[in-house]
Scaffold this motif. Structure first.
Motif, mmCIF file in Angstrom:
data_model
loop_
_atom_site.group_PDB
_atom_site.id
_atom_site.type_symbol
_atom_site.label_atom_id
_atom_site.label_comp_id
_atom_site.label_asym_id
_atom_site.label_seq_id
_atom_site.Cartn_x
_atom_site.Cartn_y
_atom_site.Cartn_z
ATOM 1 N N GLU A 86 0.837 -1.207 0.000
ATOM 2 C CA GLU A 86 0.000 0.000 0.000
ATOM 3 C C GLU A 86 0.870 1.256 0.000
ATOM 4 O OE1 GLU A 86 -2.658 -0.220 3.279
ATOM 5 O OE2 GLU A 86 -3.772 -1.931 2.495
ATOM 6 N N LEU A 87 1.936 1.239 0.803
ATOM 7 C CA LEU A 87 2.832 2.400 0.851
ATOM 8 C C LEU A 87 3.552 2.588 -0.486
ATOM 9 C CD1 LEU A 87 4.411 2.015 4.423
ATOM 10 C CD2 LEU A 87 2.644 3.621 3.701
ATOM 11 N N MET A 88 3.957 1.488 -1.090
ATOM 12 C CA MET A 88 4.659 1.564 -2.378
ATOM 13 C C MET A 88 3.812 2.220 -3.465
ATOM 14 S SD MET A 88 6.499 -2.176 -2.675
ATOM 15 C CE MET A 88 7.765 -2.712 -1.512
ATOM 16 N N ALA A 89 2.494 2.168 -3.290
ATOM 17 C CA ALA A 89 1.601 2.687 -4.321
ATOM 18 C C ALA A 89 1.661 4.206 -4.434
ATOM 19 C CB ALA A 89 0.164 2.244 -4.038
ATOM 20 N N PHE A 90 2.105 4.868 -3.346
ATOM 21 C CA PHE A 90 2.114 6.334 -3.425
ATOM 22 C C PHE A 90 3.431 6.978 -3.021
ATOM 23 C CE2 PHE A 90 0.624 5.430 0.857
ATOM 24 C CZ PHE A 90 1.300 6.360 1.633
ATOM 25 N N MET A 91 4.452 6.173 -2.663
ATOM 26 C CA MET A 91 5.755 6.775 -2.362
ATOM 27 C C MET A 91 6.858 5.741 -2.513
ATOM 28 S SD MET A 91 6.139 7.131 1.793
ATOM 29 C CE MET A 91 7.719 7.965 1.552
ATOM 30 N N ASP A 92 8.079 6.234 -2.644
ATOM 31 C CA ASP A 92 9.247 5.374 -2.748
ATOM 32 C C ASP A 92 9.682 4.956 -1.350
ATOM 33 O OD1 ASP A 92 11.577 4.062 -3.315
ATOM 34 O OD2 ASP A 92 12.701 5.866 -3.919
ATOM 35 N N ILE A 93 9.570 3.674 -1.038
ATOM 36 C CA ILE A 93 10.000 3.196 0.275
ATOM 37 C C ILE A 93 11.273 2.370 0.176
ATOM 38 C CG2 ILE A 93 7.623 3.189 1.138
ATOM 39 C CD1 ILE A 93 7.783 0.092 1.020
ATOM 40 N N GLY A 94 11.975 2.481 -0.954
ATOM 41 C CA GLY A 94 13.194 1.710 -1.137
ATOM 42 C C GLY A 94 12.885 0.280 -1.522
ATOM 43 N N GLU A 95 13.737 -0.645 -1.075
ATOM 44 C CA GLU A 95 13.577 -2.050 -1.446
ATOM 45 C C GLU A 95 12.259 -2.637 -0.937
ATOM 46 O OE1 GLU A 95 16.815 -4.695 -0.684
ATOM 47 O OE2 GLU A 95 18.336 -3.156 -1.041
ATOM 48 N N GLY A 96 11.899 -2.295 0.297
ATOM 49 C CA GLY A 96 10.670 -2.831 0.875
ATOM 50 C C GLY A 96 10.706 -4.325 1.128
ATOM 51 N N THR A 97 11.911 -4.906 1.164
ATOM 52 C CA THR A 97 12.051 -6.345 1.412
ATOM 53 C C THR A 97 12.180 -6.616 2.908
ATOM 54 O OG1 THR A 97 14.441 -6.155 1.095
ATOM 55 C CG2 THR A 97 13.112 -6.775 -0.823
ATOM 56 N N ILE A 98 11.936 -7.870 3.289
ATOM 57 C CA ILE A 98 11.982 -8.248 4.698
ATOM 58 C C ILE A 98 12.980 -9.381 4.892
ATOM 59 C CG2 ILE A 98 10.657 -9.048 6.688
ATOM 60 C CD1 ILE A 98 8.143 -8.017 5.341
#
Length: 318
Positions: A86-98
């Motif tokens: 959901e966050l990725m849909a409106f901003m750059d959060i980097g890799e977003g991996t876990i």
């Protein structure tokens, strides 16, 4: 007890939103690692007079949280991954991996001993139990023995210091105090030692229960004076009923603005007329979020204080 550590690779810009998302999913005990320069003043006493030399800031961040053997890890991870999408849909959060790793509870807690040292907040000395004859405790009006435990709240963060100062100003003898998101219980313990008669505290993390029990014993506070309930005051009817209606002179919440906003709508139902609502954990750039939420409820701002990039706003119920 073994814990699974989950680390999200993200950016400094997305830190607050990713953290807010995790807290909305009921996850607390969150660690944030980045390379932003940190002054001794900004560390809030966590590092004493020693400021570590960090590599050049690459604007990346790592946000970690822990899940224990009793947690439904698959369900929680699905929720976190959905939140990241959901966050990725409106901003750059980097890799977003876990990433995942394991750690023993003893190692987790003992690692903090290297960094957490005694410090003062005005006339209050906050001392970990592993430090004896701590210099900050000399001539202090109040000495608190607080260990981070798995709840991590020590009072060293600027937002907590702002909340402590407000507590010392507004809590009076015989008051009842509502502590939302209690963590290690430090605010509730200070309220009791400042004259409050009873504390009703809420939190989402089961780890706060043993942490608070230990801190109550360390500070000679009776368990019957500090009531802790697990659950969300925002939308959990059972927690709302347990808290009671219009029975507190002072309430406090040291939580980020995005969560303070829906919480603030619920607070007046529990405050007495004329009661005070202490908010902290607010980035100065997000004060408007909390002020707007309070305006809709009729809460009136009476005081705003700042420390570093953090704000504390005190409201009164008319």
């Amino acid at each position: 007890m073994e814990w699974s550590k989950y680390t999200i690779k993200t950016t400094e810009e997305a830190e607050e939103l990713v953290t807010a998302m995790l807290m909305e999913k009921g996850i607390t005990g969150i660690e944030i690692e980045d390379k932003k320069p940190l002054s001794a003043e900004e560390s809030g006493g966590l590092l004493g007079d020693v400021v570590p030399e960090l590599p050049e800031d690459d604007h990346k961040a790592r946000i970690s949280f822990y899940l224990g053997e009793d947690d439904d890890e698959d369900y929680i991870l699905d929720q976190v991954q959905a939140g990241l999408l959901e966050l990725m849909a409106f901003m750059d959060i980097g890799e977003g991996t876990i990433e995942v790793s394991n750690t023993a509870e003893e190692d987790w807690i003992n690692n903090w001993k290297e960094f957490f040292h005694s410090f003062r907040v005005d006339d209050i000395a906050i001392v970990p139990t592993w430090e004896e004859d701590a210099e900050p405790a000399k001539d202090a009006a109040m000495v608190l023995h607080i260990d981070p435990g798995t709840a991590f709240g020590t009072g060293s963060h600027e937002s907590t210091q702002l909340a402590i100062r407000a507590l010392r100003k507004y809590v009076k003898e015989g008051d009842r105090f509502l502590d939302v998101g209690t963590g290690s219980g430090i605010l509730g313990i200070i309220a009791l030692k400042s004259g409050a008669e009873h504390v009703f505290a809420t939190d989402l993390d089961p780890n706060v229960i043993p942490a608070i029990a230990d801190n109550l014993r360390q500070n000679d506070v009776r368990e019957q004076d500090f009531e802790v309930v697990l659950g969300n005051l925002i939308d959990d009817a059972a927690v709302q009923k347990a808290a009671g209606e219009e029975c507190y002179e002072v309430a406090a919440a040291n939580i980020i603005a995005e969560i303070l906003s829906p919480l603030t709508a619920q607070i007046p139902a529990h405050l007495k007329k004329g009661g005070y609502y202490i908010t902290s954990g607010i980035l100065t750039t997000r004060e408007d979020i909390v002020l707007e939420a309070a305006r809709k409820t009729g809460l009136v701002p009476v005081e705003t204080n700042h420390m570093g990039e953090w704000s504390s706003i005190v409201f009164q119920k008319q």
